[in-house]
Scaffold this motif. Structure first.
Motif, short mmCIF file in Angstrom:
data_model
loop_
_atom_site.label_atom_id
_atom_site.label_comp_id
_atom_site.label_asym_id
_atom_site.label_seq_id
_atom_site.Cartn_x
_atom_site.Cartn_y
_atom_site.Cartn_z
N VAL A 153 0.84 -1.20 0.00
CA VAL A 153 0.00 0.00 0.00
C VAL A 153 0.87 1.26 0.00
CG1 VAL A 153 -1.76 1.28 1.27
CG2 VAL A 153 -1.87 -1.22 1.17
N VAL A 154 1.95 1.24 0.77
CA VAL A 154 2.87 2.38 0.83
C VAL A 154 3.49 2.63 -0.55
CG1 VAL A 154 5.04 3.21 1.80
CG2 VAL A 154 3.36 2.10 3.28
N LEU A 155 3.95 1.57 -1.20
CA LEU A 155 4.60 1.71 -2.50
C LEU A 155 3.62 2.22 -3.57
CD1 LEU A 155 7.16 1.31 -4.16
CD2 LEU A 155 6.49 -1.08 -4.51
N MET A 156 2.40 1.72 -3.54
CA MET A 156 1.40 2.16 -4.52
C MET A 156 1.06 3.64 -4.33
SD MET A 156 -0.98 -1.23 -4.29
CE MET A 156 -2.42 -0.50 -5.07
N GLY A 157 0.91 4.07 -3.08
CA GLY A 157 0.63 5.48 -2.82
C GLY A 157 1.75 6.38 -3.30
N GLY A 158 2.99 5.98 -3.03
CA GLY A 158 4.14 6.77 -3.48
C GLY A 158 4.25 6.85 -4.99
N ALA A 159 4.03 5.71 -5.66
CA ALA A 159 4.10 5.70 -7.12
C ALA A 159 2.98 6.52 -7.74
CB ALA A 159 4.04 4.26 -7.63
N GLY A 160 1.80 6.50 -7.12
CA GLY A 160 0.70 7.32 -7.60
C GLY A 160 1.00 8.80 -7.50
#
Length: 392
Positions: free
Chosen positions: A271-278
């Motif tokens: 979830v952290v990685l997806m938020g950052g990439a978004g």
């Protein structure tokens, strides 16, 4: 679970997710028809609202009718309901069609996921769900670029005509599920109660993680392509990057998901990685930058979704799984319901880019908080159990 059953389960997953992926570009299609962000938000949200409301019904259908009948009847319903998109009508008619589509889709997904949770043994759960979840990714490489091609040429009618075809294909895919597993041989009282489910350890961080995962994913997959199209970039490039990375992770990274403790840690990090990439994708100024952001996002999604599928049976015993699957998807549906409405109403004041920004930020910060305060203590406890031979 035999290799053939894993393959069949992946095919069924691909077909129903093909139906779903077709609508990743629906906000772009509506935008080109002059529909504002708020009405678009309601049309997108209605699908997932109906999906949420029917989860308990999906659980009941799976228990009473069995998996095969549940998939067949709900697939037929998806096809028939989707025929309404071919009829010119008002916003109210479109809203009704989306509600019906979401209701039948919700029942279908409960039946499919309950079947997978019941037949996949614990010792291969991580690897098997990684392979099955390839079916969730492939439509993003096939259906979404095709939809982008049609919309870029103004062929809206052809784009919409695909929906009933995918629905009826879902009904046909039910025949890949063994009929002897269609009706579980358990008396009704053997399925446990909602009260027992509520007392399970790890249920709260699971549900919060699923909500955040879905909130970020609903925004990223449905609105980042629309934003890219508004900027004159490829509407499908981000989604293709996501799919390529997720596919690679699920094919080559299954060994990292081979224990419950690892799966808990991976869900929080995803979830952290997806938020950052978004957040990074908001600054992308070229198709190449969008693709790179999609690849990074796809690593998080690639680990996250099979981990979600595996953690449900990890944390929920067999007698509670139909209800557990319904509740887990209820949490994920919450994110898919809230995201379009949030984007629609925030977009009135901040524009589409300004509406996406806080949602991705919530994924980045909220995912970190859930990992630190929820999953980390459970990981330590489960790792000790696995090392002593008591865990899954």
């Amino acid at each position: 679970m035999k290799d053939r059953e894993i393959l069949h389960s992946s095919v069924v997953t691909y077909v129903v997710q093909g139906f779903m992926a077709l609508y990743f570009l629906y906000p772009l299609a509506l935008s080109r028809q002059g529909v504002d962000l708020v009405r678009t938000g309601w049309l997108m949200s209605a699908f997932f609202l109906a999906t949420t409301l029917v989860r308990p019904l999906g659980s009941l259908c799976t228990e009473r009718l069995g998996v095969w009948r549940t998939l067949l009847l709900s697939g037929l319903g998806m096809g028939v309901a989707s025929l309404g998109l071919a009829v010119p009508g008002s916003f109210s008619l479109l809203l009704a069609v989306r509600l019906l589509q979401g209701g039948f889709y919700g029942v279908y997904m409960v039946g499919l996921t309950a079947y997978q949770a019941l037949v996949i043994p614990p010792d291969i759960r991580g690897a098997a769900f990684a392979l099955v979840s390839v079916g969730y990714v492939m439509p993003q490489l096939t259906v979404v670029p095709g939809a982008d091609f049609l919309l870029s040429r103004g062929w809206l009618g052809v784009y919409l005509a695909q929906a009933p075809l995918w629905g009826f294909a879902c009904a046909a895919a039910a025949f890949l599920v063994p009929r002897e597993l269609a009706r579980e041989r358990r008396p009704r009282e053997d399925w446990g109660s909602w009260g027992e489910l509520r007392r399970l350890s790890g249920l709260v961080p699971l549900l919060v993680s699923l909500l955040l995962f879905a909130l970020v994913n609903a925004t990223g997959l449905q609105y980042l392509p629309s934003l890219a199209g508004e900027k004159g970039l490829s509407a499908s490039r981000f989604v293709v990057g996501v799919a390529l990375a997720a596919l690679g992770v699920r094919l080559a990274g299954s060994r990292f998901m081979d224990s419950c403790a690892k799966r808990m840690g991976l869900l929080g990090g995803s979830v952290v990685l997806m938020g950052g990439a978004g957040l990074a994708a908001l600054e992308a100024g070229s198709d190449g930058a969008l693709l790179a952001c999609g690849l990074l996002y796809g690593v998080g999604m690639g680990f996250g979704f099979p981990v979600v599928l595996a953690l449900i049976p990890d944390l929920i015993p067999p007698r509670l799984r139909p209800k557990g699957v319904a509740l887990a998807f209820f949490a994920m549906d919450g994110g898919w319901i809230a995201a379009p409405l949030a984007v629609g109403y925030l977009g009135r004041f901040a524009g589409l880019e300004g509406a996406i920004l806080p949602i991705m930020g919530l994924g980045l910060l909220g995912g970190g908080a859930v990992w630190g305060f929820g999953w980390r203590p459970l990981c330590r406890r489960r790792r000790g159990e696995e090392e002593s031979g008591d865990g899954t």
